[in-house]
Write an enzyme that holds these catalytic residues in place. Sequence first.
Site, PDB file in Angstrom:
ATOM      1  N   CYS A  47       0.864  -1.182   0.000  1.00 45.27           N
ATOM      2  CA  CYS A  47       0.000   0.000   0.000  1.00 45.27           C
ATOM      3  C   CYS A  47       0.902   1.234   0.000  1.00 45.27           C
ATOM      4  O   CYS A  47       2.115   1.122   0.228  1.00 45.27           O
ATOM      5  CB  CYS A  47      -0.854   0.015   1.260  1.00 45.27           C
ATOM      6  SG  CYS A  47       0.154   0.052   2.750  1.00 45.27           S
ATOM      7  N   HIS A  82       3.158   2.169  10.883  1.00 37.31           N
ATOM      8  CA  HIS A  82       2.178   1.988  11.959  1.00 37.31           C
ATOM      9  C   HIS A  82       2.089   3.164  12.925  1.00 37.31           C
ATOM     10  O   HIS A  82       1.158   3.241  13.714  1.00 37.31           O
ATOM     11  CB  HIS A  82       2.557   0.778  12.821  1.00 37.31           C
ATOM     12  CG  HIS A  82       2.467  -0.527  12.114  1.00 37.31           C
ATOM     13  ND1 HIS A  82       1.427  -0.848  11.306  1.00 37.31           N
ATOM     14  CD2 HIS A  82       3.293  -1.597  12.128  1.00 37.31           C
ATOM     15  CE1 HIS A  82       1.621  -2.066  10.832  1.00 37.31           C
ATOM     16  NE2 HIS A  82       2.742  -2.547  11.311  1.00 37.31           N
ATOM     17  N   HIS A  96      -0.539  -4.784  19.033  1.00 34.96           N
ATOM     18  CA  HIS A  96      -0.125  -4.365  17.685  1.00 34.96           C
ATOM     19  C   HIS A  96       0.435  -2.935  17.763  1.00 34.96           C
ATOM     20  O   HIS A  96      -0.107  -2.092  18.469  1.00 34.96           O
ATOM     21  CB  HIS A  96      -1.324  -4.416  16.739  1.00 34.96           C
ATOM     22  CG  HIS A  96      -0.949  -4.193  15.297  1.00 34.96           C
ATOM     23  ND1 HIS A  96      -0.645  -2.948  14.799  1.00 34.96           N
ATOM     24  CD2 HIS A  96      -0.802  -5.057  14.265  1.00 34.96           C
ATOM     25  CE1 HIS A  96      -0.339  -3.057  13.517  1.00 34.96           C
ATOM     26  NE2 HIS A  96      -0.429  -4.345  13.169  1.00 34.96           N
ATOM     27  N   GLU A 140       0.387  -0.341  15.845  1.00 34.40           N
ATOM     28  CA  GLU A 140      -0.524   0.774  15.546  1.00 34.40           C
ATOM     29  C   GLU A 140      -1.460   1.024  16.734  1.00 34.40           C
ATOM     30  O   GLU A 140      -1.718   2.176  17.109  1.00 34.40           O
ATOM     31  CB  GLU A 140      -1.354   0.462  14.293  1.00 34.40           C
ATOM     32  CG  GLU A 140      -2.301   1.607  13.938  1.00 34.40           C
ATOM     33  CD  GLU A 140      -3.323   1.214  12.868  1.00 34.40           C
ATOM     34  OE1 GLU A 140      -2.936   0.587  11.876  1.00 34.40           O
ATOM     35  OE2 GLU A 140      -4.514   1.540  13.058  1.00 34.40           O
ATOM     36  N   THR A 166      -6.699   0.459  11.567  1.00 33.15           N
ATOM     37  CA  THR A 166      -6.929   0.708  10.133  1.00 33.15           C
ATOM     38  C   THR A 166      -7.094  -0.553   9.288  1.00 33.15           C
ATOM     39  O   THR A 166      -7.656  -0.491   8.202  1.00 33.15           O
ATOM     40  CB  THR A 166      -5.763   1.515   9.535  1.00 33.15           C
ATOM     41  OG1 THR A 166      -4.550   0.825   9.819  1.00 33.15           O
ATOM     42  CG2 THR A 166      -5.702   2.918  10.086  1.00 33.15           C
ATOM     43  N   SER A 217       1.154 -10.259   9.604  1.00 31.37           N
ATOM     44  CA  SER A 217       0.405  -9.173   8.972  1.00 31.37           C
ATOM     45  C   SER A 217      -1.090  -9.274   9.279  1.00 31.37           C
ATOM     46  O   SER A 217      -1.738 -10.268   8.957  1.00 31.37           O
ATOM     47  CB  SER A 217       0.628  -9.218   7.462  1.00 31.37           C
ATOM     48  OG  SER A 217      -0.336  -8.428   6.812  1.00 31.37           O
TER      49      SER A 217
HETATM   50  S1  SF4 Z   1      -3.121   2.828   6.998  1.00 26.74           S
HETATM   51 FE1  SF4 Z   1      -1.878   0.988   6.867  1.00 26.74          FE
HETATM   52  S2  SF4 Z   1      -2.768  -0.166   5.152  1.00 26.74           S
HETATM   53 FE2  SF4 Z   1      -3.491   1.942   4.964  1.00 26.74          FE
HETATM   54  S3  SF4 Z   1      -2.047   2.973   3.590  1.00 26.74           S
HETATM   55 FE3  SF4 Z   1      -1.371   3.322   5.697  1.00 26.74          FE
HETATM   56  S4  SF4 Z   1       0.106   1.702   6.118  1.00 26.74           S
HETATM   57 FE4  SF4 Z   1      -1.095   1.072   4.330  1.00 26.74          FE
END
Ligand code: SF4
Length: 282
Positions: free
Chosen positions: A16, A78, A128, A130, A166, A222
């Site tokens: 991404c 993250h 995690h 994030e 997310t 992941s």
């Molecule tokens: S929030 Fe996570 S999945 Fe979405 S673009 Fe950012 S890094 Fe990638």
Amino acid sequence: MAYQLQVTIDKDSGFCFGVVYAIDMAEEILEEDGYLYCLGDIVHNDEEVARLKAKGLRIIGHEQLPALKNEKVLIRAHGEAPETYRIALENNITLIDASCPVVLKLQNRVKTSFDQQEKVLIYGKHGHAEVIGLQGQTNGDALVFQDISELDGVKLPDRFTLYSQTTKSVDKFYAIKEELQNRGYDVKANDTICRQVSNRYEELGDFARSYHKVVFVSGKKSSNGRVLYEVCLKHNPNSFFVSDPSELKPELFEAGDTVGVCGATSTPMWLMEQVKEVLERY
Ligand code: SF4
């Protein structure tokens, strides 16, 4: 064996923009300086981490940060809790902040809710990175849960604000919101799921249905890998999860099979290409 499998890689799979941004930033500095510290795995993919380590990336844990001084440290997509920024300032550490803009926006929203004295609940995976970064915006006050059953018997205020990590599943998030409303709570629900992941659901379902077999390539750590693999399985029961080509098993395939290869937002394209090459040799 000559299976003559017809293998196609999903063009929409792979990194991404948040991960591309972090890896580009790391590679730029590695080229200039020859080494760079990174707080935690830069991406949840062991093969990509190994490739970057060979270029000089030094992965450190949070417990090692206080001992580091006068160095550059990369913050991965993250994001981080405020505590990390505080330690960096004290130790004259230059943070190379590759926090994904989507995560930064979510951190800000969580912080604003907390500042406005709202009770914050976060649907996310315990431990995690994030989620730790999000909880840090509330001085640890936010309640994190990864399964609705964790809220059974917990005394919650009548009103609260719900956020999501997310990479969680959109369907599960809305099911949780509904369940909490059915339990009589006034829920201010914020769908903060990243569309880089959720937009792939539908396309990935179509992709998975188009082949006899599906090979989903992803690191085991992941989160979105797990969610996206479930999407494949739902649309094609002959979907197999592998982390690298060595986990492929020829007995899972039959002569003439069409095979779709796809992966998570943390799966590098070069790894999916390796998987394709192995399958084509069967
Ligand atoms: S929030 Fe996570 S999945 Fe979405 S673009 Fe950012 S890094 Fe990638």
